[in-house]
Scaffold this active site. Structure first.
Site, PDB file in Angstrom:
ATOM      1  N   HIS A 248       0.800  -1.197   0.113  1.00 43.09           N
ATOM      2  CA  HIS A 248      -0.020  -0.096   0.043  1.00 43.09           C
ATOM      3  C   HIS A 248       0.805   1.355   0.059  1.00 43.09           C
ATOM      4  O   HIS A 248       1.959   1.093   0.519  1.00 43.09           O
ATOM      5  CB  HIS A 248      -1.063  -0.028   1.314  1.00 43.09           C
ATOM      6  CG  HIS A 248      -2.099  -0.836   1.240  1.00 43.09           C
ATOM      7  ND1 HIS A 248      -3.169  -1.002   0.416  1.00 43.09           N
ATOM      8  CD2 HIS A 248      -2.226  -2.167   1.871  1.00 43.09           C
ATOM      9  CE1 HIS A 248      -3.918  -1.776   0.439  1.00 43.09           C
ATOM     10  NE2 HIS A 248      -3.494  -2.558   1.491  1.00 43.09           N
ATOM     11  N   CYS A 298       0.015   2.729  -3.963  1.00 39.94           N
ATOM     12  CA  CYS A 298      -0.729   3.902  -4.530  1.00 39.94           C
ATOM     13  C   CYS A 298       0.089   5.265  -4.361  1.00 39.94           C
ATOM     14  O   CYS A 298       0.827   5.423  -3.366  1.00 39.94           O
ATOM     15  CB  CYS A 298      -1.825   3.924  -3.232  1.00 39.94           C
ATOM     16  SG  CYS A 298      -3.453   4.084  -4.080  1.00 39.94           S
TER      17      CYS A 298
END
Length: 434
Positions: A248, A298
């Site tokens: 992430h 991300c």
């Protein structure tokens, strides 16, 4: 070289790299004045037969207007008529322009100084002069087979002016950090499909002759520990270093490279800090060598709706119902996506040379991952490397990845645009086994 001839070489580069025997051309190209001996030595040092063929074609494009017809002539003389005919099919009639005659000036030597008493001796004292013979060109052996060769011990590192040296065996270290399962208290979802990405990249970089090490589900301090250990390794005998992070990500303030990736404990490390571990100050044995970072994470929380294009630019999108992102959970106007949609990556500004950071998505936006097939970015990167590494340089292949990923659409709506910050000084061609 004429632009039309450059285009012919570029259009036929795959055939030339696959079929050309450079060793049969070196003497002819030297004698015809297409290449200097230094240039031929540089081409020979570039690696396997395919590497030499690729470098020869690239260097040929930098030569004068006579280079193309002389190259065709050399192909014919060396028995490679098939390649000559392929090139001639796309070429207008070629007339070889006469070479500019070289004016040979006699060497004027001073007369010996003698006194009148020595006149009778002069006939016996004159030292005859002979032309200096050019030493024979020594041709270094061309690799007999298309396979990875161990680098000779003590060999001097030689870079081409256009390409990084990439012929060590193994080529270098590749560290893959795969964070798929996150601790419940950090409020980050598990990244289904990340193990597929990790396995693909491990196979791919092993095939590119790297020593690959995979670390799974690391906390932030463990990520730092692995990067520090990598920076302390001796990279002197290797030509490149690769770091791949699957996790992430989020936006953070930055001075050079934007973005950060999370450990499984929910604590992030900035991309800038990651690259610093391998800079010239912290890892001297990688100075002047390419350091590649691939970030599947991300870059932010925005979801790109894209924009309309003309019908001829529209392609079928590859996104499906299982697409996910890799961002921190935040409120957003586009939170109506199902739980199977996730995000992954980002980019920024200069750092020391010889670094490339490739992000799976444009800064500020989410990066999509299919829970069954892996992320759009990694799936495409793996395939492009498999299909094109033998003929194309890294930056060209990343543009191919950018184009293909940009054609996908999650849920038929959301788009993704990968990007990279490139501070490489030369072209980079990976080793291939065939």
């Amino acid at each position: 070289m004429e632009e039309q001839h450059k285009k012919i070489l570029q259009q036929n580069r795959i055939n030339l790299v696959r079929e050309l025997d450079p060793s049969a051309l070196y003497d002819a190209l030297f004698e015809k004045g297409v290449f200097t001996q230094d240039m031929i030595d540089e081409i020979k040092s570039s690696g396997t037969r395919r590497d030499q063929a690729r470098q020869l074609v690239r260097d040929l494009e930098t030569r004068g207007s006579r280079a193309f017809p002389l190259f065709l002539e050399s192909l014919r003389e060396s028995g490679q008529q098939g390649l000559m005919e392929i090139l001639l099919n796309g070429a207008p009639p070629v007339q070889l322009q006469p070479a500019v005659p070289t004016v040979v000036r006699p060497v004027v030597q001073p007369l010996p100084i003698s006194s009148p008493m020595d006149v009778n001796k002069q006939g016996n004292d004159i030292v005859p002069s002979y032309p200096i013979e050019r030493p024979n060109k020594s041709s270094s052996p061309t690799p007999d087979k298309e396979s990875f060769k161990p680098r000779p011990q003590g060999r001097t590192r030689r870079d081409s002016l256009q390409c990084y040296k990439m012929d060590s065996s193994p080529c270098g270290y590749c560290l893959i950090i795969n964070n798929a399962d996150f601790e419940p208290q950090c409020e980050l979802s598990n990244r289904k499909g990340s193990n597929i990405d990790s396995e693909k990249l491990e196979r791919r970089f092993l095939a590119l002759n790297f020593t690959v090490e995979v670390k799974t589900n690391l906390k932030q301090r463990q990520i730092k520990h692995e990067l520090l250990a990598l920076s302390k390794k001796d990279h002197f005998l290797y030509d490149c270093c690769v770091v791949i992070i699957l996790s992430h990500g989020t936006e953070v303030s930055h001075s050079r490279f934007p973005g950060a990736v999370y450990g499984v404990d929910g604590v992030h490390i900035t991309v800038q800090s990651i690259t610093n571990y391998l800079n010239g100050q912290n890892c001297p044995s990688l100075q002047g060598k390419p350091k590649l970072f691939f970030i599947q994470a991300c870059g932010g929380d925005e979801k790109d709706l894209g924009f309309e294009v003309s019908p001829e630019e529209a392609y079928p999108s590859g996104g499906g119902e299982d697409d996910q992102t890799d961002s921190m959970t935040t409120s957003s106007s586009s939170d109506s996506l199902s739980a199977s949609d996730e995000v992954d990556a980002r980019t920024s500004l200069p750092t020391p040379s010889d670094i490339l950071v490739s992000y799976s998505t444009f800064p500020g936006y989410v990066s999509w991952r299919d829970t069954q097939a892996g992320s759009w970015y990694i799936e495409t990167l793996d395939r492009i490397l498999e299909e094109n590494a033998a003929t194309d340089d890294l930056v060209t292949m990343l543009m191919m990845v950018n184009h293909e990923v940009s054609q996908n659409a999650a849920k038929g709506v959301y788009k993704q645009m990968p990007g990279s910050f490139n501070f490489l000084r030369k072209l980079l061609y990976f080793q291939t086994s065939a």
